[in-house]
Write a protein that holds these residues in place. Structure first.
Motif, PDB file in Angstrom:
ATOM      1  N   GLY A  37       1.193 -42.111 -40.704  1.00  0.00           N
ATOM      2  CA  GLY A  37      -0.279 -42.373 -41.179  1.00  0.00           C
ATOM      3  C   GLY A  37      -0.839 -43.891 -41.308  1.00  0.00           C
ATOM      4  N   THR A  38       0.089 -44.742 -41.614  1.00  0.00           N
ATOM      5  CA  THR A  38      -0.177 -46.241 -41.626  1.00  0.00           C
ATOM      6  C   THR A  38      -0.607 -46.877 -40.431  1.00  0.00           C
ATOM      7  OG1 THR A  38       2.133 -46.930 -41.229  1.00  0.00           O
ATOM      8  CG2 THR A  38       1.397 -46.660 -43.452  1.00  0.00           C
ATOM      9  N   CYS A  39       0.127 -46.180 -39.126  1.00  0.00           N
ATOM     10  CA  CYS A  39      -0.359 -46.675 -37.761  1.00  0.00           C
ATOM     11  C   CYS A  39      -1.293 -45.578 -36.953  1.00  0.00           C
ATOM     12  CB  CYS A  39       0.907 -47.077 -36.885  1.00  0.00           C
ATOM     13  SG  CYS A  39       2.007 -45.543 -36.618  1.00  0.00           S
ATOM     14  N   ASN A  40      -1.737 -44.710 -37.746  1.00  0.00           N
ATOM     15  CA  ASN A  40      -2.482 -43.610 -36.924  1.00  0.00           C
ATOM     16  C   ASN A  40      -3.748 -44.089 -36.145  1.00  0.00           C
ATOM     17  OD1 ASN A  40      -2.994 -40.883 -36.141  1.00  0.00           O
ATOM     18  ND2 ASN A  40      -4.457 -40.735 -37.591  1.00  0.00           N
ATOM     19  N   PHE A  41      -4.516 -45.064 -36.609  1.00  0.00           N
ATOM     20  CA  PHE A  41      -5.663 -45.399 -36.019  1.00  0.00           C
ATOM     21  C   PHE A  41      -5.400 -46.531 -35.308  1.00  0.00           C
ATOM     22  CE2 PHE A  41      -7.094 -42.439 -39.648  1.00  0.00           C
ATOM     23  CZ  PHE A  41      -7.755 -41.649 -38.826  1.00  0.00           C
ATOM     24  N   GLU A  42      -4.245 -47.224 -35.008  1.00  0.00           N
ATOM     25  CA  GLU A  42      -3.851 -48.739 -34.568  1.00  0.00           C
ATOM     26  C   GLU A  42      -3.851 -48.360 -32.979  1.00  0.00           C
ATOM     27  OE1 GLU A  42       0.567 -49.947 -34.163  1.00  0.00           O
ATOM     28  OE2 GLU A  42      -0.212 -50.293 -36.026  1.00  0.00           O
ATOM     29  N   GLN A  43      -4.424 -49.363 -32.130  1.00  0.00           N
ATOM     30  CA  GLN A  43      -4.603 -48.986 -30.630  1.00  0.00           C
ATOM     31  C   GLN A  43      -3.157 -49.670 -30.296  1.00  0.00           C
ATOM     32  OE1 GLN A  43      -7.029 -47.512 -28.741  1.00  0.00           O
ATOM     33  NE2 GLN A  43      -7.860 -46.825 -30.750  1.00  0.00           N
ATOM     34  N   ALA A  44      -2.742 -49.087 -29.319  1.00  0.00           N
ATOM     35  CA  ALA A  44      -1.271 -49.728 -28.751  1.00  0.00           C
ATOM     36  C   ALA A  44      -1.335 -49.377 -27.437  1.00  0.00           C
ATOM     37  CB  ALA A  44      -0.111 -49.034 -29.755  1.00  0.00           C
ATOM     38  N   GLU A  45      -0.467 -50.278 -26.614  1.00  0.00           N
ATOM     39  CA  GLU A  45       0.053 -49.900 -25.337  1.00  0.00           C
ATOM     40  C   GLU A  45       1.127 -48.946 -25.335  1.00  0.00           C
ATOM     41  OE1 GLU A  45      -1.168 -51.385 -22.796  1.00  0.00           O
ATOM     42  OE2 GLU A  45      -2.616 -52.523 -23.891  1.00  0.00           O
ATOM     43  N   GLY A  46       1.317 -48.179 -24.227  1.00  0.00           N
ATOM     44  CA  GLY A  46       2.233 -47.158 -24.172  1.00  0.00           C
ATOM     45  C   GLY A  46       3.645 -47.225 -23.604  1.00  0.00           C
ATOM     46  N   TYR A  47       4.474 -46.306 -24.039  1.00  0.00           N
ATOM     47  CA  TYR A  47       5.739 -46.303 -23.013  1.00  0.00           C
ATOM     48  C   TYR A  47       6.505 -47.782 -23.222  1.00  0.00           C
ATOM     49  CZ  TYR A  47       3.887 -42.115 -21.589  1.00  0.00           C
ATOM     50  OH  TYR A  47       3.458 -40.866 -21.731  1.00  0.00           O
ATOM     51  N   GLY A  48       6.662 -48.291 -24.282  1.00  0.00           N
ATOM     52  CA  GLY A  48       7.547 -49.394 -24.500  1.00  0.00           C
ATOM     53  C   GLY A  48       6.718 -50.778 -24.507  1.00  0.00           C
ATOM     54  N   LEU A  49       5.700 -50.729 -24.323  1.00  0.00           N
ATOM     55  CA  LEU A  49       4.790 -52.034 -24.302  1.00  0.00           C
ATOM     56  C   LEU A  49       4.209 -52.430 -25.561  1.00  0.00           C
ATOM     57  CD1 LEU A  49       3.113 -51.670 -20.784  1.00  0.00           C
ATOM     58  CD2 LEU A  49       5.224 -52.760 -21.213  1.00  0.00           C
ATOM     59  N   ASP A  50       4.148 -51.514 -26.546  1.00  0.00           N
ATOM     60  CA  ASP A  50       3.546 -51.653 -27.734  1.00  0.00           C
ATOM     61  C   ASP A  50       4.518 -52.495 -28.588  1.00  0.00           C
ATOM     62  OD1 ASP A  50       5.392 -49.464 -29.853  1.00  0.00           O
ATOM     63  OD2 ASP A  50       5.584 -49.082 -27.863  1.00  0.00           O
ATOM     64  N   LEU A  51       3.641 -52.907 -29.943  1.00  0.00           N
ATOM     65  CA  LEU A  51       4.223 -54.012 -30.591  1.00  0.00           C
ATOM     66  C   LEU A  51       5.547 -53.287 -31.581  1.00  0.00           C
ATOM     67  CD1 LEU A  51       1.081 -55.677 -32.164  1.00  0.00           C
ATOM     68  CD2 LEU A  51       2.738 -56.620 -30.362  1.00  0.00           C
ATOM     69  N   HIS A  52       5.580 -52.071 -31.740  1.00  0.00           N
ATOM     70  CA  HIS A  52       6.677 -51.566 -32.177  1.00  0.00           C
ATOM     71  C   HIS A  52       8.198 -51.425 -31.579  1.00  0.00           C
ATOM     72  CE1 HIS A  52       3.766 -50.047 -35.441  1.00  0.00           C
ATOM     73  NE2 HIS A  52       3.112 -49.461 -34.368  1.00  0.00           N
ATOM     74  N   THR A  53       7.669 -51.260 -30.236  1.00  0.00           N
ATOM     75  CA  THR A  53       8.886 -51.288 -29.460  1.00  0.00           C
ATOM     76  C   THR A  53       9.634 -52.657 -29.265  1.00  0.00           C
ATOM     77  OG1 THR A  53       8.328 -49.264 -28.210  1.00  0.00           O
ATOM     78  CG2 THR A  53       9.810 -50.728 -27.121  1.00  0.00           C
ATOM     79  N   GLN A  54       8.581 -53.634 -29.196  1.00  0.00           N
ATOM     80  CA  GLN A  54       9.059 -55.073 -29.206  1.00  0.00           C
ATOM     81  C   GLN A  54       9.592 -55.514 -30.329  1.00  0.00           C
ATOM     82  OE1 GLN A  54       5.404 -57.328 -28.164  1.00  0.00           O
ATOM     83  NE2 GLN A  54       5.291 -55.994 -26.238  1.00  0.00           N
ATOM     84  N   ALA A  55       9.354 -54.816 -31.530  1.00  0.00           N
ATOM     85  CA  ALA A  55       9.883 -55.393 -32.788  1.00  0.00           C
ATOM     86  C   ALA A  55      11.223 -54.512 -32.854  1.00  0.00           C
ATOM     87  CB  ALA A  55       8.856 -54.771 -34.069  1.00  0.00           C
ATOM     88  N   ALA A  56      11.428 -53.323 -32.431  1.00  0.00           N
ATOM     89  CA  ALA A  56      12.628 -52.650 -32.266  1.00  0.00           C
ATOM     90  C   ALA A  56      13.707 -53.558 -31.430  1.00  0.00           C
ATOM     91  CB  ALA A  56      12.795 -51.128 -31.971  1.00  0.00           C
ATOM     92  N   VAL A  57      13.212 -54.108 -30.321  1.00  0.00           N
ATOM     93  CA  VAL A  57      14.094 -54.749 -29.388  1.00  0.00           C
ATOM     94  C   VAL A  57      14.433 -56.058 -30.094  1.00  0.00           C
ATOM     95  CG1 VAL A  57      14.226 -56.030 -27.324  1.00  0.00           C
ATOM     96  CG2 VAL A  57      13.181 -53.832 -27.276  1.00  0.00           C
ATOM     97  N   ALA A  58      13.348 -56.672 -30.772  1.00  0.00           N
ATOM     98  CA  ALA A  58      13.955 -57.905 -31.549  1.00  0.00           C
ATOM     99  C   ALA A  58      14.982 -57.698 -32.384  1.00  0.00           C
ATOM    100  CB  ALA A  58      12.470 -58.456 -32.195  1.00  0.00           C
ATOM    101  N   VAL A  59      14.945 -56.495 -33.244  1.00  0.00           N
ATOM    102  CA  VAL A  59      15.935 -56.260 -34.535  1.00  0.00           C
ATOM    103  C   VAL A  59      17.144 -55.945 -33.677  1.00  0.00           C
ATOM    104  CG1 VAL A  59      16.508 -54.506 -36.102  1.00  0.00           C
ATOM    105  CG2 VAL A  59      14.181 -55.491 -36.015  1.00  0.00           C
TER     106      VAL A  59
END
Length: 86
Positions: free
Chosen positions: A21-43
């Motif tokens: 729900g918190t990220c439902n309306f956010e625009q993001a790149e798909g398939y690993g190029l998004d900020l969430h994936t980049q953050a997970a990789v950093a962690v």
């Protein structure tokens, strides 16, 4: 009783739904190029204490595999069609 039939036959945990729900309306790149994936990789790199490690998520490989398969099928169909016209 727990059932591990598959990963989509049960409802999501309330915290997962809240996160969606918190990220439902956010625009993001798909398939690993998004900020969430980049953050997970950093962690993961931080936890592994290795900034050089290459981290790849399965979804990226599935999409790449699908695209490769589609290209191979297209090439095969083109070759068949070229042979049929002779």
């Amino acid at each position: 009783m727990y059932s591990f039939k598959n990963d989509y036959s049960e409802g999501a945990h309330p915290r997962v739904l809240e996160a969606l729900g918190t990220c439902n309306f956010e625009q993001a790149e798909g398939y690993g190029l998004d900020l969430h994936t980049q953050a997970a990789v950093a962690v993961l790199k931080e936890k592994l204490q290795n900034e050089e490690v290459q981290i790849h998520f399965p979804a990226i490989r599935l999409v790449t595999s699908w695209a490769t398969d589609e290209a191979a099928v297209d090439a095969f169909a083109t070759a068949l069609n070229a042979g049929a016209s002779r």
